[in-house]
Write a protein that holds these residues in place. Structure first.
Motif, PDB file in Angstrom:
ATOM      1  N   SER A 132       0.834  -1.211   0.000  1.00  4.47           N
ATOM      2  CA  SER A 132       0.000   0.000   0.000  1.00  4.47           C
ATOM      3  C   SER A 132       0.862   1.252   0.000  1.00  4.47           C
ATOM      4  O   SER A 132       0.580   2.215  -0.727  1.00  4.47           O
ATOM      5  N   LEU A 133       1.913   1.259   0.811  1.00  6.89           N
ATOM      6  CA  LEU A 133       2.825   2.404   0.827  1.00  6.89           C
ATOM      7  C   LEU A 133       3.518   2.563  -0.516  1.00  6.89           C
ATOM      8  O   LEU A 133       3.689   3.688  -1.014  1.00  6.89           O
ATOM      9  N   ASP A 134       3.905   1.450  -1.103  1.00  5.16           N
ATOM     10  CA  ASP A 134       4.550   1.499  -2.412  1.00  5.16           C
ATOM     11  C   ASP A 134       3.617   2.072  -3.474  1.00  5.16           C
ATOM     12  O   ASP A 134       4.069   2.693  -4.443  1.00  5.16           O
ATOM     13  N   ALA A 135       2.300   1.884  -3.267  1.00  7.31           N
ATOM     14  CA  ALA A 135       1.311   2.426  -4.197  1.00  7.31           C
ATOM     15  C   ALA A 135       0.971   3.890  -3.893  1.00  7.31           C
ATOM     16  O   ALA A 135       0.120   4.483  -4.562  1.00  7.31           O
ATOM     17  N   GLY A 136       1.628   4.463  -2.881  1.00  3.09           N
ATOM     18  CA  GLY A 136       1.416   5.871  -2.565  1.00  3.09           C
ATOM     19  C   GLY A 136       0.223   6.136  -1.669  1.00  3.09           C
ATOM     20  O   GLY A 136      -0.264   7.275  -1.610  1.00  3.09           O
ATOM     21  N   LYS A 137      -0.244   5.121  -0.935  1.00  5.84           N
ATOM     22  CA  LYS A 137      -1.403   5.286  -0.065  1.00  5.84           C
ATOM     23  C   LYS A 137      -0.959   5.433   1.397  1.00  5.84           C
ATOM     24  O   LYS A 137      -0.032   4.771   1.851  1.00  5.84           O
ATOM     25  N   HIS A 138      -1.636   6.304   2.133  1.00  6.13           N
ATOM     26  CA  HIS A 138      -1.492   6.327   3.581  1.00  6.13           C
ATOM     27  C   HIS A 138      -2.131   5.060   4.132  1.00  6.13           C
ATOM     28  O   HIS A 138      -3.061   4.512   3.527  1.00  6.13           O
ATOM     29  N   VAL A 139      -1.660   4.601   5.301  1.00  5.40           N
ATOM     30  CA  VAL A 139      -2.116   3.300   5.805  1.00  5.40           C
ATOM     31  C   VAL A 139      -2.495   3.387   7.280  1.00  5.40           C
ATOM     32  O   VAL A 139      -1.709   3.852   8.115  1.00  5.40           O
ATOM     33  N   LEU A 140      -3.689   2.897   7.581  1.00  2.00           N
ATOM     34  CA  LEU A 140      -4.111   2.605   8.951  1.00  2.00           C
ATOM     35  C   LEU A 140      -4.300   1.098   9.004  1.00  2.00           C
ATOM     36  O   LEU A 140      -5.178   0.549   8.329  1.00  2.00           O
ATOM     37  N   VAL A 141      -3.461   0.425   9.788  1.00  2.00           N
ATOM     38  CA  VAL A 141      -3.451  -1.036   9.798  1.00  2.00           C
ATOM     39  C   VAL A 141      -3.853  -1.537  11.169  1.00  2.00           C
ATOM     40  O   VAL A 141      -3.417  -1.012  12.191  1.00  2.00           O
ATOM     41  N   VAL A 178       1.603   6.268   8.287  1.00  2.00           N
ATOM     42  CA  VAL A 178       1.242   4.871   8.581  1.00  2.00           C
ATOM     43  C   VAL A 178       1.038   4.777  10.081  1.00  2.00           C
ATOM     44  O   VAL A 178       1.850   5.285  10.864  1.00  2.00           O
ATOM     45  N   MET A 179      -0.073   4.154  10.484  1.00  2.00           N
ATOM     46  CA  MET A 179      -0.401   4.092  11.909  1.00  2.00           C
ATOM     47  C   MET A 179      -1.062   2.770  12.238  1.00  2.00           C
ATOM     48  O   MET A 179      -1.858   2.240  11.470  1.00  2.00           O
ATOM     49  N   GLU A 180      -0.705   2.246  13.403  1.00  2.00           N
ATOM     50  CA  GLU A 180      -1.325   1.038  13.931  1.00  2.00           C
ATOM     51  C   GLU A 180      -2.621   1.426  14.644  1.00  2.00           C
ATOM     52  O   GLU A 180      -2.659   2.398  15.401  1.00  2.00           O
ATOM     53  N   ALA A 181      -3.683   0.651  14.413  1.00  2.00           N
ATOM     54  CA  ALA A 181      -5.022   1.058  14.845  1.00  2.00           C
ATOM     55  C   ALA A 181      -5.316   0.676  16.297  1.00  2.00           C
ATOM     56  O   ALA A 181      -6.120  -0.211  16.575  1.00  2.00           O
ATOM     57  N   TYR A 182      -4.664   1.366  17.223  1.00  2.00           N
ATOM     58  CA  TYR A 182      -5.014   1.256  18.638  1.00  2.00           C
ATOM     59  C   TYR A 182      -6.093   2.294  18.926  1.00  2.00           C
ATOM     60  O   TYR A 182      -5.826   3.364  19.472  1.00  2.00           O
ATOM     61  N   MET A 183      -7.319   1.973  18.551  1.00  2.00           N
ATOM     62  CA  MET A 183      -8.392   2.962  18.573  1.00  2.00           C
ATOM     63  C   MET A 183      -8.654   3.517  19.965  1.00  2.00           C
ATOM     64  O   MET A 183      -9.023   4.684  20.122  1.00  2.00           O
ATOM     65  N   TYR A 184      -8.431   2.703  21.023  1.00  2.00           N
ATOM     66  CA  TYR A 184      -8.755   3.160  22.377  1.00  2.00           C
ATOM     67  C   TYR A 184      -7.916   4.362  22.793  1.00  2.00           C
ATOM     68  O   TYR A 184      -8.325   5.164  23.642  1.00  2.00           O
ATOM     69  N   ARG A 185      -6.734   4.521  22.189  1.00  2.00           N
ATOM     70  CA  ARG A 185      -5.860   5.642  22.539  1.00  2.00           C
ATOM     71  C   ARG A 185      -6.505   6.987  22.227  1.00  2.00           C
ATOM     72  O   ARG A 185      -6.094   8.023  22.765  1.00  2.00           O
ATOM     73  N   PHE A 186      -7.526   6.987  21.368  1.00  2.00           N
ATOM     74  CA  PHE A 186      -8.159   8.231  20.934  1.00  2.00           C
ATOM     75  C   PHE A 186      -9.491   8.499  21.630  1.00  2.00           C
ATOM     76  O   PHE A 186     -10.093   9.542  21.414  1.00  2.00           O
ATOM     77  N   HIS A 187      -9.942   7.551  22.439  1.00  2.00           N
ATOM     78  CA  HIS A 187     -11.213   7.722  23.140  1.00  2.00           C
ATOM     79  C   HIS A 187     -11.061   8.796  24.219  1.00  2.00           C
ATOM     80  O   HIS A 187     -10.033   8.861  24.900  1.00  2.00           O
ATOM     81  N   PRO A 188     -12.073   9.663  24.409  1.00  2.00           N
ATOM     82  CA  PRO A 188     -11.976  10.703  25.442  1.00  2.00           C
ATOM     83  C   PRO A 188     -11.681  10.160  26.838  1.00  2.00           C
ATOM     84  O   PRO A 188     -11.019  10.831  27.643  1.00  2.00           O
ATOM     85  N   PRO A 213       1.614  10.609  13.710  1.00  2.00           N
ATOM     86  CA  PRO A 213       0.401  10.344  14.490  1.00  2.00           C
ATOM     87  C   PRO A 213       0.709   9.983  15.931  1.00  2.00           C
ATOM     88  O   PRO A 213       1.854   9.660  16.282  1.00  2.00           O
ATOM     89  N   LEU A 214      -0.322  10.036  16.781  1.00  2.00           N
ATOM     90  CA  LEU A 214      -0.168   9.704  18.196  1.00  2.00           C
ATOM     91  C   LEU A 214       0.445   8.316  18.375  1.00  2.00           C
ATOM     92  O   LEU A 214       1.382   8.137  19.167  1.00  2.00           O
ATOM     93  N   VAL A 215      -0.082   7.322  17.673  1.00  2.00           N
ATOM     94  CA  VAL A 215       0.509   5.982  17.699  1.00  2.00           C
ATOM     95  C   VAL A 215       1.521   5.939  16.563  1.00  2.00           C
ATOM     96  O   VAL A 215       1.199   5.643  15.411  1.00  2.00           O
ATOM     97  N   SER A 216       2.745   6.265  16.886  1.00  2.00           N
ATOM     98  CA  SER A 216       3.788   6.410  15.873  1.00  2.00           C
ATOM     99  C   SER A 216       4.384   5.064  15.488  1.00  2.00           C
ATOM    100  O   SER A 216       4.262   4.083  16.232  1.00  2.00           O
ATOM    101  N   PRO A 217       5.052   4.992  14.351  1.00  2.00           N
ATOM    102  CA  PRO A 217       5.756   3.748  13.996  1.00  2.00           C
ATOM    103  C   PRO A 217       6.778   3.333  15.051  1.00  2.00           C
ATOM    104  O   PRO A 217       6.987   2.143  15.290  1.00  2.00           O
ATOM    105  N   ALA A 218       7.392   4.313  15.708  1.00  2.00           N
ATOM    106  CA  ALA A 218       8.355   3.983  16.766  1.00  2.00           C
ATOM    107  C   ALA A 218       7.653   3.308  17.943  1.00  2.00           C
ATOM    108  O   ALA A 218       8.182   2.363  18.541  1.00  2.00           O
TER     109      ALA A 218
END
Length: 328
Positions: free
Chosen positions: A87-96, A119-129, A295-300
């Motif tokens: 997906s990255l090679d195709a030029g798309k941003h990625v939420l995985v 590119v971001m890993e989908a830890y959705m709970y990190r964004f909940h209020p 993003p908040l959930v960084s690749p690092a």
């Protein structure tokens, strides 16, 4: 504002019931296309229909679509890395979906391949209020210096036809509910543990685990997670002057959040109104794309999480404590 146009690789019930509706409801985001495995267009069409999205026969066809800006990858765990890289090679941003990868090395590969894409890993709970408020309370110093994190995520899961129990697809509790349980102490302490120890109950894959982490200087984490017992979804921060407890940590979109703060001054509950973590995650990801920021959930952070997951698996396999090597 130009909408962020999403394509989805993988048409599961979870995606059609939770993720796609959240993207659709989030201003400035559009569910534009859904891709199925070749020959499964009918199933993908059912998922795409409520959103007026196009259907692609095969994942490569979606990646070739010039009208797709970002891709949500909802495939089995072992397919996250190859399709993220494509997906990255195709030029798309990625939420995985988590886990981004089953090894730190693969997370680093993804980070290097991303270049100027998000590119971001989908830890959705990190964004909940509720999660945002818990982090604010921890940072405020009200409970003093953080010493112990206790974290648990468990629910009994049907095994029939469930990819979570397929070792060939990266199944098992550690890379499913466990990711959430050990993600909490990692961001709370903002550091890697020095040592970890884990005990698994396993059959073809690990079904349950109890683990400890030593962060040094008297700081520790204790966690359990399971696909065979529950339900349980909670974490607690114990500081030198009090504690913060989140009793419904991975809350549903219609469930109020509940945080309890205990100090020598007394006990108080804070209620956080119900919210959809997937909507907040979508909005944050889209902002990172538009603002060209990490993003908040960084690749690092994802590399750290994968590194700890690998160490827990190694500890359970050997029956010994594992010392994590220091990163350069």
């Amino acid at each position: 504002m130009k909408p962020l146009r999403w394509g989805v690789l993988g048409a599961t019930a979870h995606i059609s019931g939770r993720v796609l509706p959240a993207i659709h409801r989030t201003p400035g985001n559009v569910v534009a296309a859904v891709a199925s495995r070749p020959g499964r267009q009918a199933a993908a069409a059912e998922v795409a229909r409520p959103f007026g999205a196009r259907v692609h026969d095969g994942y490569d066809a979606l990646l070739a679509d010039p009208d797709i800006d970002a891709v949500y990858i909802a495939l089995p765990n072992t397919r996250h890395v190859p399709w993220t890289l494509r997906s990255l090679d195709a030029g798309k941003h990625v939420l995985v979906e988590k886990p981004m990868a089953l090894s730190e090395e693969d997370c680093v590969r993804i980070e290097r391949a991303a270049a100027d894409l998000v590119v971001m890993e989908a830890y959705m709970y990190r964004f909940h209020p509720q999660q945002v408020r818990a982090a604010e309370l921890l940072a405020s110093g009200e409970i003093g210096d953080l010493r112990v994190v206790r974290s648990a995520f468990a629910y009994p899961t049907a095994t029939e036809g469930n990819i979570r129990f397929d070792p060939a697809l990266g199944g098992g509790a550690t890379w499913d509910v466990g990711c959430y349980a050990f993600d909490v102490p990692l961001w709370a302490f903002g550091a890697d543990p020095l040592r970890v120890r884990a005990t698994f109950h396993s059959r073809e894959v690990d079904l349950s685990a109890v683990a400890t982490m030593d962060f040094g200087d008297g700081r520790s984490a204790v966690l359990d997670y399971s696909l065979e017992y529950g339900p349980r979804a909670a974490y607690e921060f114990q500081g030198t002057r009090g504690s913060i407890s989140v009793r419904n940590a991975w809350t549903s979109p219609v469930e109020d959040g509940l945080i309890t703060v205990v100090t020598l001054d007394g006990v108080r509950d804070e209620v956080v109104p119900a919210a959809d973590a997937y909507e907040h995650q979508t909005a944050a990801f889209a902002e990172a794309v538009r603002e060209k920021v990490t993003p908040l959930v960084s690749p690092a952070h994802s590399a750290r999480t994968a590194r700890v997951g690998e160490a827990l698996v190694r500890s359970a396999a050997t029956g010994a404590e594992v010392t994590l090597r220091r990163r350069p």
